[in-house]
Scaffold this motif. Structure first.
Motif, PDB file in Angstrom:
ATOM      1  N   ALA A 143       1.014  -1.105   0.134  1.00 10.10           N
ATOM      2  CA  ALA A 143       0.009  -0.082   0.139  1.00 10.10           C
ATOM      3  C   ALA A 143       0.843   1.134  -0.229  1.00 10.10           C
ATOM      4  O   ALA A 143       2.148   0.986   0.297  1.00 10.10           O
ATOM      5  CB  ALA A 143      -0.926  -0.191   1.134  1.00 10.10           C
ATOM      6  N   PRO A 144       0.422   2.388  -0.248  1.00 11.47           N
ATOM      7  CA  PRO A 144       1.169   3.542  -0.181  1.00 11.47           C
ATOM      8  C   PRO A 144       2.112   3.716   0.822  1.00 11.47           C
ATOM      9  O   PRO A 144       3.328   4.161   0.707  1.00 11.47           O
ATOM     10  CB  PRO A 144       0.502   4.765  -0.376  1.00 11.47           C
ATOM     11  N   GLU A 145       1.613   3.352   1.975  1.00 13.67           N
ATOM     12  CA  GLU A 145       2.563   3.526   3.409  1.00 13.67           C
ATOM     13  C   GLU A 145       2.751   1.935   4.040  1.00 13.67           C
ATOM     14  O   GLU A 145       3.162   1.855   5.246  1.00 13.67           O
ATOM     15  CB  GLU A 145       1.669   4.358   4.313  1.00 13.67           C
ATOM     16  N   VAL A 146       2.896   0.948   3.196  1.00 15.38           N
ATOM     17  CA  VAL A 146       2.986  -0.493   3.798  1.00 15.38           C
ATOM     18  C   VAL A 146       3.854  -1.163   2.821  1.00 15.38           C
ATOM     19  O   VAL A 146       3.588  -1.267   1.691  1.00 15.38           O
ATOM     20  CB  VAL A 146       1.602  -1.110   4.157  1.00 15.38           C
ATOM     21  N   TRP A 154     -11.839  -6.047   8.637  1.00 15.95           N
ATOM     22  CA  TRP A 154     -10.460  -5.256   8.217  1.00 15.95           C
ATOM     23  C   TRP A 154     -10.826  -3.843   8.226  1.00 15.95           C
ATOM     24  O   TRP A 154     -11.374  -3.371   7.123  1.00 15.95           O
ATOM     25  CB  TRP A 154      -9.713  -5.942   7.248  1.00 15.95           C
ATOM     26  N   GLY A 155     -10.505  -3.071   9.231  1.00 15.54           N
ATOM     27  CA  GLY A 155     -10.715  -1.587   9.024  1.00 15.54           C
ATOM     28  C   GLY A 155      -9.344  -0.750   8.613  1.00 15.54           C
ATOM     29  O   GLY A 155      -8.474  -1.121   9.084  1.00 15.54           O
ATOM     30  N   ALA A 156      -9.517   0.224   7.674  1.00 19.28           N
ATOM     31  CA  ALA A 156      -8.660   1.183   7.365  1.00 19.28           C
ATOM     32  C   ALA A 156      -9.122   2.289   6.737  1.00 19.28           C
ATOM     33  O   ALA A 156     -10.357   2.569   6.750  1.00 19.28           O
ATOM     34  CB  ALA A 156      -7.698   0.284   6.374  1.00 19.28           C
ATOM     35  N   ARG A 157      -8.181   3.385   6.853  1.00 18.44           N
ATOM     36  CA  ARG A 157      -8.751   4.709   6.329  1.00 18.44           C
ATOM     37  C   ARG A 157      -9.199   4.573   4.945  1.00 18.44           C
ATOM     38  O   ARG A 157     -10.314   5.447   4.678  1.00 18.44           O
ATOM     39  CB  ARG A 157      -7.623   5.878   6.628  1.00 18.44           C
ATOM     40  N   THR A 158      -8.513   4.091   4.202  1.00 17.91           N
ATOM     41  CA  THR A 158      -8.791   4.234   2.769  1.00 17.91           C
ATOM     42  C   THR A 158      -8.906   2.918   1.965  1.00 17.91           C
ATOM     43  O   THR A 158      -8.273   1.795   2.538  1.00 17.91           O
ATOM     44  CB  THR A 158      -8.001   5.062   1.800  1.00 17.91           C
ATOM     45  N   THR A 192     -14.408   0.940   5.772  1.00 17.02           N
ATOM     46  CA  THR A 192     -13.450   2.021   5.574  1.00 17.02           C
ATOM     47  C   THR A 192     -14.372   3.242   6.127  1.00 17.02           C
ATOM     48  O   THR A 192     -14.039   4.346   6.271  1.00 17.02           O
ATOM     49  CB  THR A 192     -13.213   2.432   4.273  1.00 17.02           C
ATOM     50  N   GLU A 193     -15.521   3.132   6.218  1.00 15.22           N
ATOM     51  CA  GLU A 193     -16.653   4.303   6.499  1.00 15.22           C
ATOM     52  C   GLU A 193     -16.913   4.393   7.863  1.00 15.22           C
ATOM     53  O   GLU A 193     -17.812   5.335   8.372  1.00 15.22           O
ATOM     54  CB  GLU A 193     -17.676   3.850   5.629  1.00 15.22           C
ATOM     55  N   GLU A 194     -16.545   3.633   8.913  1.00 17.29           N
ATOM     56  CA  GLU A 194     -16.888   3.746  10.348  1.00 17.29           C
ATOM     57  C   GLU A 194     -15.841   3.060  11.106  1.00 17.29           C
ATOM     58  O   GLU A 194     -14.984   2.371  10.425  1.00 17.29           O
ATOM     59  CB  GLU A 194     -18.358   3.051  10.308  1.00 17.29           C
TER      60      GLU A 194
END
Ligand code: FES
Length: 322
Positions: A112-115, A236-240, A266-268
């Motif tokens: 991912a962009p930051e992983v 699995w939750g993430a920001r985007t 991603t929405e909650e």
């Protein structure tokens, strides 16, 4: 200082400038812990004799009454004198030998962009046993270390797979996202941690935030590829959406396994999604891994939906003070 651990009667040496837990791990004693940041309370011990101090002040995971009653959080506490501490030790985990080993970075892949995904190869002549869910420490200069969960299960042991999030100013992740190339040599220690898969027959609920997905992936694969069949759901939750870096693989897995359900969030907040859609949680084994606020929310809210607090296992991804 000498530290004796009851009831096992094992002992180790602790320097006055290091957390008691750090000293124990350095001497291959895998005492219970999770966040290493003073918030989750997993490393709580009773101090039967001797005194401890907190150079950064009393950590948030213990209150004044508990401290007065003789409890301490050893991920933050320093020994002021010889100690006798009482802790629960988890025999089947602590029996696994903790080793220090060189590890070659075999492959790197931006997940991912930051992983960044790292695939580490260990020396072929050094068998390395671990349990799904555990982590390793990468040793850095100046006796610093950084902890990363092993994202693959023990039955697929050709490499150790790590998911490294780019932390601003991070001593290790800065290298990973900067100068590190495949072929780099690291020094690791492990396996560590008590967040491990427990065999059972009831349903499993896996709840991950960000790279907290890594140990859950190891557990999920252990269950679906090796263990006796049981129902499993992963939230699995993430920001985007881009941060859900294994989304395609998980959707495909869910399509192949009728007993596995995957819910990307991603929405909650991820615990809200669980409470809204997971149904009654009595008899469910819950494994939660991710940032401390997510883990705290899971531990605080799921019992009201029927989850047994003793069957909520968690791995809180905090950053210990440098
Ligand atoms: Fe010490 Fe979490 S409070 S490990």
């Amino acid at each position: 200082m000498k530290v004796q651990v009851l009831p096992s009667r094992r002992h180790f040496e602790a320097r006055p400038d290091e957390p008691v837990l750090t000293a124990a791990l350095r001497q291959h004693l895998n005492l219970p812990h999770s966040c290493k940041g003073g918030s989750c309370g997993t490393c709580r011990v009773r101090v039967l004799s001797g005194a401890v101090a907190y150079p950064h002040g009393r950590p948030p995971g213990i209150d004044a009454a508990e401290e007065a009653a003789g409890f301490a959080l050893i991920c933050q506490a320093r020994a002021r004198e010889d100690l006798v501490i009482e802790t629960r030790e988890i025999r089947h985990v602590t029996d696994v030998e903790i080793r220090e080993l060189p590890a070659r970075v075999e492959r790197m892949e931006r997940l991912a962009p930051e992983v960044m995904g790292l695939w580490l190869r260990l020396p072929a002549i050094e068998p390395f046993d671990w349990q799904a869910g555990q982590y390793i420490d990468v040793m850095l200069p100046g006796e610093r270390r950084r902890s990363f969960s092993i994202a693959n299960p023990p039955h697929d042991a050709a490499f150790l797979q790590l998911h490294v999030r780019h932390a601003p100013g991070g001593a290790f992740s800065g290298q990973v996202f900067g100068s590190m190339k495949a072929g780099a040599l690291l020094h690791i220690e492990g396996p560590l941690g008590q967040f491990v898969y427990r065999e059972g027959t009831g349903p499993l609920l896996l709840i991950g935030g960000g790279t907290g997905y890594a140990p859950l992936k190891a557990i999920l694969r252990a269950v679906l590829e090796r263990s006796a069949p049981r129902d499993a759901a992963l939230y699995w939750g993430a920001r985007t959406q881009a941060d859900l870096y294994d989304d395609a693989w998980l959707r495909e897995l869910a399509a192949r396994h009728p007993r596995f359900r995957y819910v990307p969030v991603t929405e909650e907040f991820v615990h809200e999604a669980v409470l809204r859609s997971a149904g009654p949680l009595a008899g469910v084994d819950v494994y939660a891994a991710g940032p401390p606020p997510m883990v705290d929310a899971v531990r605080a809210t799921l019992p009201a939906a029927g989850a047994d607090p003793a069957r909520i296992f968690f791995d809180s991804f905090d950053q210990a003070p440098a």
